[in-house]
Design an enzyme around this catalytic site. Structure first.
Site, PDB file in Angstrom:
ATOM      1  N   LYS A 122      32.570  76.207  54.301  1.00 36.59           N
ATOM      2  CA  LYS A 122      32.092  75.654  55.570  1.00 36.59           C
ATOM      3  C   LYS A 122      30.700  76.136  55.924  1.00 36.59           C
ATOM      4  CE  LYS A 122      36.326  74.451  58.040  1.00 36.59           C
ATOM      5  NZ  LYS A 122      37.057  74.566  59.313  1.00 36.59           N
ATOM      6  N   LYS A 205      39.368  62.762  48.712  1.00 34.40           N
ATOM      7  CA  LYS A 205      40.421  62.818  49.743  1.00 34.40           C
ATOM      8  C   LYS A 205      40.155  61.815  50.857  1.00 34.40           C
ATOM      9  CE  LYS A 205      42.262  66.807  51.529  1.00 34.40           C
ATOM     10  NZ  LYS A 205      42.361  68.262  51.800  1.00 34.40           N
ATOM     11  N   LYS A 208      38.306  61.729  57.633  1.00 40.43           N
ATOM     12  CA  LYS A 208      37.874  61.196  58.928  1.00 40.43           C
ATOM     13  C   LYS A 208      36.381  60.928  58.934  1.00 40.43           C
ATOM     14  CE  LYS A 208      37.134  65.800  60.685  1.00 40.43           C
ATOM     15  NZ  LYS A 208      36.014  66.292  61.397  1.00 40.43           N
TER      16      LYS A 208
END
Ligand code: TRP
Length: 347
Positions: A122, A205, A208
């Site tokens: 991240k 994957k 969103k």
């Protein structure tokens, strides 16, 4: 450790799990996490939390955060989380999470956090610029779980390392203060059949943040939209094989077969036994019908709930009240063990 600290009054284990407040909840979230939470709530005393404190470890627009928190809560309720049987709330309403996280920050070693792969991913290249909160994300997660002395934690594979750290923190605290305060919670890793991939690229994957809305089925999509996205999903020209081996190197076909199996609650072998030899012209409408049957009632209920945000807020406030009632005596005990005088005013 006495039974009363380890077990709930019903003698079942206690589950805690958290979900980030994000928009665009999709089929991957449903099959990957939400559906499992719904199934588990009957076997455990369950505490489910929308983790808004975790969300702000990277900047969130305040209006978006409020909206996403309600959306995630609505999706959980619509999918079948019982707000009476289970506890559903948003993390920031129970200050014991943050209080225990601070205490855990003081027993957690820098070296342990330096090993966390999610932080590295991240934070990316610009690690100097990542927030301290992002770095300490795992100690807050440990606090979430241990504020309730939860015994079981349903999570995806990607959270396994954080769960191991939670056990290390619990053990470290118990040993530093020479008290059996915290249980070592067991991860319950969801099965692999739940990896839902993008409809545009079977190797990525479902996400969103994919700019193409056709790459995913959103939980709020209506029947027409679900049908249309499945019809447009990328596939290959071959018929379906009758055995799984025939799906090797066919990521898009594998993904759709996996989704069918997950929605029908059967094995991929069962799906191929039925559809082997048939093309996508047959399979896609069947998958579409199944997806609509399973998902569109949830989407409709979500949209209905979101029309009355005050009702969602009231449900979350009630959940927070019940969560805090469990957390307060545990934090009081921890404060005493650490040597803090008095009590936090929230008690
Ligand atoms: N980190 C988890 C995730 O991103 C969410 C989470 C926060 C969580 N606190 C938790 C999960 C406690 C399980 C238990 O998926």
């Amino acid at each position: 450790m006495t039974d009363s600290t380890m077990q709930t009054s019903a003698g079942k284990g206690r589950i805690f799990s958290g979900i980030q407040p994000t928009g665009n909840l999709h089929l991957g979230n449903y099959l990957g996490a939400i559906r499992n939470w719904v199934a588990l709530q009957h076997d455990f005393e369950s505490i489910y939390c929308v983790v808004d404190l975790h969300a702000i470890t990277v900047h969130q627009d305040p209006a978006d955060l409020r909206k996403s928190t309600r959306e995630v809560a609505a999706s959980l309720i619509a999918a079948g989380i019982s707000t009476e049987q289970s506890i559903l709330f948003n993390q920031s309403c129970v200050p014991q999470h943050a209080e225990l996280a601070w205490i855990f920050n003081c027993v957690t070693r820098l070296g342990w956090l330096n090993r966390m792969t999610q932080f590295k991913e991240k934070a990316g290249k610009n690690r100097e610029n990542a927030s301290v909160g992002l770095y300490a994300y795992p100690t807050l997660m440990a606090a979430d779980i241990l504020t309730y002395r939860a015994t079981h934690v349903p999570v995806g594979e990607d959270q396994k390392q954080h769960l191991e750290l939670t056990r290390d923190i619990a053990q470290a605290f118990n040993s530093i203060y020479d008290k059996d305060v915290f249980p070592l919670p067991e991860p319950q890793i969801f099965g692999s059949a739940t990896r839902v991939m993008s409809f545009r690229d079977g190797r990525a994957k479902m996400s969103k943040s994919d700019p193409s809305d056709n790459s995913r089925i959103n939980m709020t999509d209506d029947a027409d939209m679900i049908m249309q996205k499945i019809r447009k999903a990328k596939t290959d020209p071959d018929a379906l094989p009758s055995e799984m081996a025939g799906l090797a190197d066919r990521p898009e076909a594998s993904n759709l077969v996996g989704i069918y199996a997950a929605l029908a609650e059967c094995s991929t072998d069962d799906v191929l036994a039925e559809f082997g030899g048939r093309g996508f012209g047959d399979f896609k409408p069947a998958l579409g019908d199944l997806a609509v049957a399973k998902l569109s009632p949830i989407g409709a209920e979500m949209r209905r709930l979101l029309e009355n945000p005050a009702d969602i807020d009231a449900i979350l406030a009630d959940g927070a009240e019940r969560a805090a009632a469990i957390a307060r005596p545990i934090l009081a005990e921890v404060r005493d063990i650490v040597g803090f005088l008095g009590s936090s005013t929230d008690r």
